[in-house]
Scaffold this motif. Structure first.
Motif, PDB file in Angstrom:
ATOM      1  N   GLU A 172      -8.723   2.202  -9.830  1.00 31.02           N
ATOM      2  CA  GLU A 172      -8.700   1.513  -8.623  1.00 31.02           C
ATOM      3  C   GLU A 172     -10.183   0.773  -7.816  1.00 31.02           C
ATOM      4  O   GLU A 172     -10.907  -0.010  -8.276  1.00 31.02           O
ATOM      5  CB  GLU A 172      -7.644   2.007  -7.534  1.00 31.02           C
ATOM      6  CG  GLU A 172      -7.591   1.287  -6.828  1.00 31.02           C
ATOM      7  CD  GLU A 172      -7.053   1.747  -5.401  1.00 31.02           C
ATOM      8  OE1 GLU A 172      -5.963   2.560  -5.744  1.00 31.02           O
ATOM      9  OE2 GLU A 172      -6.444   1.392  -4.658  1.00 31.02           O
TER      10      GLU A 172
ATOM     11  N   ASN B 238       0.953  -1.378  -0.114  1.00 27.59           N
ATOM     12  CA  ASN B 238      -0.254  -0.299   0.140  1.00 27.59           C
ATOM     13  C   ASN B 238       0.500   1.204  -0.071  1.00 27.59           C
ATOM     14  O   ASN B 238       1.957   1.762   0.762  1.00 27.59           O
ATOM     15  CB  ASN B 238      -1.101   0.055   1.283  1.00 27.59           C
ATOM     16  CG  ASN B 238      -1.673  -1.115   1.061  1.00 27.59           C
ATOM     17  OD1 ASN B 238      -2.373  -1.709   1.761  1.00 27.59           O
ATOM     18  ND2 ASN B 238      -3.064  -1.224   0.103  1.00 27.59           N
ATOM     19  N   GLY B 239       0.300   2.220  -0.595  1.00 26.95           N
ATOM     20  CA  GLY B 239       1.507   3.289  -0.472  1.00 26.95           C
ATOM     21  C   GLY B 239       2.391   3.495  -1.463  1.00 26.95           C
ATOM     22  O   GLY B 239       3.488   4.861  -1.305  1.00 26.95           O
TER      23      GLY B 239
ATOM     24  N   THR C  13      -0.394   5.679  -8.661  1.00 25.31           N
ATOM     25  CA  THR C  13       0.190   7.060  -9.473  1.00 25.31           C
ATOM     26  C   THR C  13       0.413   7.325 -10.295  1.00 25.31           C
ATOM     27  O   THR C  13       0.154   7.128 -11.207  1.00 25.31           O
ATOM     28  CB  THR C  13       0.877   7.906  -8.454  1.00 25.31           C
ATOM     29  OG1 THR C  13       0.370   7.934  -7.249  1.00 25.31           O
ATOM     30  CG2 THR C  13       1.243   8.936  -8.684  1.00 25.31           C
TER      31      THR C  13
ATOM     32  N   LYS D 271       1.702   3.151  -7.081  1.00 28.45           N
ATOM     33  CA  LYS D 271       0.863   1.808  -8.244  1.00 28.45           C
ATOM     34  C   LYS D 271      -0.118   2.988  -8.875  1.00 28.45           C
ATOM     35  O   LYS D 271       0.045   2.402  -9.745  1.00 28.45           O
ATOM     36  CB  LYS D 271       0.668   0.240  -7.562  1.00 28.45           C
ATOM     37  CG  LYS D 271       1.972  -0.211  -7.068  1.00 28.45           C
ATOM     38  CD  LYS D 271       0.830  -1.739  -6.707  1.00 28.45           C
ATOM     39  CE  LYS D 271      -0.080  -2.022  -5.781  1.00 28.45           C
ATOM     40  NZ  LYS D 271       0.207  -1.280  -4.722  1.00 28.45           N
TER      41      LYS D 271
HETATM   42  N1  LIG Z   1      -3.854  12.872  -4.578  1.00 27.79           N
HETATM   43  C1  LIG Z   1      -2.735  12.662  -4.219  1.00 27.79           C
HETATM   44  N2  LIG Z   1      -2.387  13.929  -2.808  1.00 27.79           N
HETATM   45  C2  LIG Z   1      -1.962  13.955  -1.969  1.00 27.79           C
HETATM   46  N3  LIG Z   1      -0.488  12.410  -1.664  1.00 27.79           N
HETATM   47  C3  LIG Z   1      -1.447  11.363  -2.703  1.00 27.79           C
HETATM   48  C4  LIG Z   1      -2.070  11.987  -3.768  1.00 27.79           C
HETATM   49  N4  LIG Z   1      -2.539  10.351  -4.695  1.00 27.79           N
HETATM   50  C5  LIG Z   1      -1.371   9.454  -3.942  1.00 27.79           C
HETATM   51  N5  LIG Z   1      -0.971  10.442  -2.271  1.00 27.79           N
HETATM   52  C6  LIG Z   1       0.225   9.780  -1.967  1.00 27.79           C
HETATM   53  O1  LIG Z   1       1.640   9.140  -3.143  1.00 27.79           O
HETATM   54  C7  LIG Z   1       1.505   7.835  -2.205  1.00 27.79           C
HETATM   55  C8  LIG Z   1       1.765   7.170  -3.268  1.00 27.79           C
HETATM   56  O2  LIG Z   1       0.012   7.068  -3.461  1.00 27.79           O
HETATM   57  P1  LIG Z   1      -0.735   5.412  -4.043  1.00 27.79           P
HETATM   58  O3  LIG Z   1      -2.311   5.256  -4.348  1.00 27.79           O
HETATM   59  O4  LIG Z   1       0.368   5.718  -5.764  1.00 27.79           O
HETATM   60  O5  LIG Z   1      -0.182   4.166  -3.844  1.00 27.79           O
HETATM   61  P2  LIG Z   1      -0.776   3.089  -3.771  1.00 27.79           P
HETATM   62  O6  LIG Z   1       0.620   1.768  -4.596  1.00 27.79           O
HETATM   63  O7  LIG Z   1      -1.516   2.490  -5.556  1.00 27.79           O
HETATM   64  O8  LIG Z   1      -1.747   2.636  -2.796  1.00 27.79           O
HETATM   65  P3  LIG Z   1      -2.596   1.316  -2.943  1.00 27.79           P
HETATM   66  O9  LIG Z   1      -2.159  -0.449  -2.767  1.00 27.79           O
HETATM   67  O10 LIG Z   1      -2.496   1.675  -1.468  1.00 27.79           O
HETATM   68  O11 LIG Z   1      -3.214   2.141  -3.866  1.00 27.79           O
HETATM   69  C9  LIG Z   1       1.217   6.984  -0.804  1.00 27.79           C
HETATM   70  O12 LIG Z   1       1.775   7.875  -0.002  1.00 27.79           O
HETATM   71  C10 LIG Z   1       0.422   8.251  -1.276  1.00 27.79           C
HETATM   72  O13 LIG Z   1      -0.685   8.680   0.395  1.00 27.79           O
END
Ligand SMILES: Nc1ncnc2c1ncn2[C@@H]1O[C@H](COP(=O)(O)OP(=O)(O)OP(=O)(O)O)[C@@H](O)[C@H]1O
Length: 297
Positions: free
Chosen positions: A82, A37-38, A43, A41
Motif C-alpha cells: 500500500e 476503508n477497513g 489484510t 483488502k
Molecule cells: N496490524 C493490525 N492490527 C490490528 N488491527 C488491524 C491491523 N491491520 C489491520 N487491522 C484492522 O483490520 C481491519 C481491516 O484492515 P485493512 O487494512 O485490511 O483494510 P483495507 O480494506 O485495506 O482498508 P484501507 O482501504 O483503508 O486500506 C481494519 O478494521 C483495521 O483496523
C-alpha cells in the motif's frame, strides 16, 4: 488457478478482519479488489503474499501453499504494498539493481524493466526526486523484476494526479496482458477502466464476485419518459417486460423493465403507434458507483 483463497479468516486479537473469505483467480485475469476503508483488502493481500499469516484457511499461489511452501510461492508473486516502501536516498537504477541482486536477476533485466514501465526519462534520478506517479513505476518495476506470474497491487493509484492515474492504469492494463493481477482500490471507475471482474469486500466478507457485465446485467432498466398527453396506467402496462410503472406527474412516467434489451426504441414505438409524442426519454440506470455504495452501506 494462479490464486486460490480457501476459507480465510483473520483475527487481530479480538477483531475479525476477514471472515471465511474464498475466491480463486485464473491465470491471466485482472481482478479488481474493491471495498471501503477497513474492509480487509490489505489484510487479504498481506496473507496472499505471505507477510501475515491467516488465523484459519489456506492460500495457494501457482499451486504452492503460501504458509507451508512460502519461498516457492513467493517466487511467483510480485507485490506492490500500500505505501510502496522505497529507499528514497537511492538512485532509481541503483535501487532496481539492489532488488535484482536479491532475486538473482541479471542487470540486463533491470534495463528491460525500466523500459517496460516507462522509467527511462527519470532513471538517472534519486527516488526522492521523483513524482508520486514515477515512484509507483519504481515500485511496479521492483515487483516485476523476477518475472512473477502473479501481481498483487495494493491501492496502486492512491494519491496520483489525474494524468498519472490514467498512465498507471494503462500500465497495469498493459502488464496484465501476460500476468495474473489482483489490485485493490476503493474506486469503482478504476475497476471499470482496468478489469473485467470485481471482488467486492465489506467488513471482512465477500459480498460480490462477478464479471462487470454480470453486475451491470443484474440491474433493472429504468426509463423516465414524458409523453404529450396524459394516459392511463393500464395502457402503459401493455409494454413488454414492464416490471412497474410510476406516474411521476401528469404526463411523465418512471418505467422499470426486467430485461437487458434496450427498451428505449420499444417505448418510442409504443408512443408513436398510439398517436402520442415522446417529449423526453432518459435512461435512469444506476451506475456501478452507486451500486457499490448500495452494497457496502
Ligand atoms: N496490524 C493490525 N492490527 C490490528 N488491527 C488491524 C491491523 N491491520 C489491520 N487491522 C484492522 O483490520 C481491519 C481491516 O484492515 P485493512 O487494512 O485490511 O483494510 P483495507 O480494506 O485495506 O482498508 P484501507 O482501504 O483503508 O486500506 C481494519 O478494521 C483495521 O483496523
Amino acid at each position: 488457478m494462479s490464486i486460490e483463497v480457501k476459507n480465510i479468516t483473520k483475527f487481530y486479537e479480538q477483531q475479525k478482519a476477514l471472515d471465511n473469505v474464498s475466491f480463486s483467480i485464473k491465470k491471466g485475469e485482472i481482478v479488481g479488489f474493491l471495498g471501503p476503508n477497513g474492509a480487509g483488502k490489505s489484510t487479504m493481500m498481506k496473507i496472499i503474499t505471505g507477510f501475515v499469516n491467516a488465523s484459519e484457511g489456506d492460500v495457494l499461489v501457482s499451486n504452492f501453499n503460501i504458509e507451508t511452501t512460502k519461498i516457492d510461492a513467493q517466487k511467483n508473486i510480485g507485490y506492490l504494498p500500500e505505501h510502496n516502501p522505497l529507499y528514497l536516498e537511492m538512485y532509481v537504477k541503483e535501487y532496481l539493481l539492489f532488488n535484482a541482486g536479491i532475486h538473482k536477476v541479471s542487470k540486463n533485466e533491470v534495463d528491460k524493466i525500466i523500459v517496460k514501465v516507462g522509467l527511462q526519462p527519470e532513471a538517472h534520478k534519486k527516488i526522492n526526486q521523483l513524482s508520486k506517479g514515477y515512484r509507483q513505476r519504481v515500485g511496479l518495476a521492483a515487483a516485476l523484476l523476477h518475472n512473477p506470474e502473479v501481481l498483487i497491487l495494493d491501492e496502486p493509484t492512491t494519491g496520483l494526479d489525474p494524468n498519472q492515474l490514467v498512465e498507471i492504469r494503462n500500465l497495469i492494463k498493459e502488464i496484465g496482458k501476460d500476468k495474473t493481477v489482483l489490485f485493490s482500490t476503493h474506486i469503482m471507475q478504476e475497476v471499470e477502466a482496468i478489469c473485467d471482474r470485481v471482488i467486492l469486500i465489506n467488513k471482512g466478507k465477500i459480498i460480490a464476485d462477478k464479471k462487470l457485465n454480470e453486475l451491470r446485467g443484474n440491474q433493472d432498466q429504468v426509463l423516465e419518459v414524458e409523453f404529450d398527453f396524459k394516459i392511463e396506467k393500464q395502457f402503459i402496462e401493455t409494454i413488454p417486460y414492464l416490471k412497474s410503472a410510476d406516474n411521476i406527474h401528469d404526463t411523465s412516467w418512471l418505467l422499470t423493465f426486467n430485461t437487458t434489451k434496450d427498451m428505449r426504441p420499444v417505448v418510442f414505438d409504443f408512443a408513436h403507434d398510439n398517436g402520442l409524442k415522446t417529449l423526453q426519454l432518459n435512461a435512469k440506470n444506476k451506475n456501478l458507483e452507486s451500486l457499490f455504495r448500495e452494497l457496502t452501506t
